[in-house]
Enzyme design. Structure first.
Site, PDB file in Angstrom:
ATOM      1  N   TYR A  27     109.585 -27.268 -29.120  1.00 32.59           N
ATOM      2  CA  TYR A  27     109.684 -27.447 -27.675  1.00 32.59           C
ATOM      3  C   TYR A  27     110.340 -26.218 -27.038  1.00 32.59           C
ATOM      4  CZ  TYR A  27     111.328 -29.011 -23.156  1.00 32.59           C
ATOM      5  OH  TYR A  27     111.592 -29.084 -21.816  1.00 32.59           O
ATOM      6  N   GLU A  63     112.489 -36.072 -18.431  1.00 31.04           N
ATOM      7  CA  GLU A  63     113.908 -35.834 -18.117  1.00 31.04           C
ATOM      8  C   GLU A  63     114.569 -37.131 -17.662  1.00 31.04           C
ATOM      9  OE1 GLU A  63     115.805 -33.335 -18.733  1.00 31.04           O
ATOM     10  OE2 GLU A  63     114.395 -31.681 -19.035  1.00 31.04           O
ATOM     11  N   TRP A  68     117.345 -35.511 -26.191  1.00 32.58           N
ATOM     12  CA  TRP A  68     116.012 -34.957 -25.950  1.00 32.58           C
ATOM     13  C   TRP A  68     115.132 -35.204 -27.176  1.00 32.58           C
ATOM     14  CZ3 TRP A  68     113.456 -34.324 -21.860  1.00 32.58           C
ATOM     15  CH2 TRP A  68     112.330 -33.514 -21.808  1.00 32.58           C
TER      16      TRP A  68
END
Length: 179
Positions: free
Chosen positions: A18, A40, A48
């Site tokens: 990512y 988010e 995350w």
């Protein structure tokens, strides 16, 4: 210090991919920016890594983040998602995804696109900070406070200044890759 020392990006291969392939790289397209905003939102209070592992399931659950389709989702569809073990089952966050799609539609009507609206905050060019260490990366900035306040005024949910700073980084409006 090099980017490979950026601790969060090295925690797992998924985070590294990512970081290397998406994070901090300017993103465009309303659906792409909506997906990232939604991710988010789901990340708030979680890691995350968890969100990335569930990304494919979220894409399936939310019609690949096609704004017009998500904006029409019903409370019955949210009820069904609450039984889906492959996603983060937080009703407020799932409902915020629909609410945010509707807010994006209003932004599109006013600005032409969500992309244009966001990139106008940085005059169309990424802000490159080049911090020397992760400790120099703030949790929020005046920009994220400004964007957050404006988005809240437009009806967006789960868009506090810390979440928005992370979003601006992820979407490449702010480049905090280490120098």
């Amino acid at each position: 210090m090099a980017d490979e020392d950026f601790y969060w990006a090295n925690a797992t291969p998924e985070l590294r991919a990512y970081h290397d392939q998406e994070w901090g790289i300017p993103q465009h397209g309303d659906d792409n920016l909506f997906e990232l905003l939604s991710l988010e939102t789901y990340q708030a209070g979680l890691s995350w890594q968890i969100v990335l592992k569930k990304r494919a399931a979220f894409n399936k659950a939310f019609h690949h983040f096609q704004i017009n389709r998500v904006a029409k989702m019903t409370s019955e569809e949210i009820d069904a998602l609450m039984t889906n073990p492959d996603i983060i089952r937080n009703r407020r966050k799932l409902e915020a995804t629909v609410t945010n799609a509707q807010a994006i539609q209003r932004v599109q009507a006013e600005f032409g696109s969500f992309d244009q609206y966001l990139w106008d905050f940085v005059a169309g060019e990424p802000i490159v900070n080049a911090p020397k260490s992760p400790d120099e990366v703030p949790a929020q900035t005046e920009l994220s406070q400004l964007v957050s306040k404006d988005m809240k005024k437009r009806g967006f949910k789960f868009v506090g200044p810390v979440t928005i700073y992370s979003y601006l980084q992820g979407a490449g409006l702010v480049d905090d890759h280490l120098a």
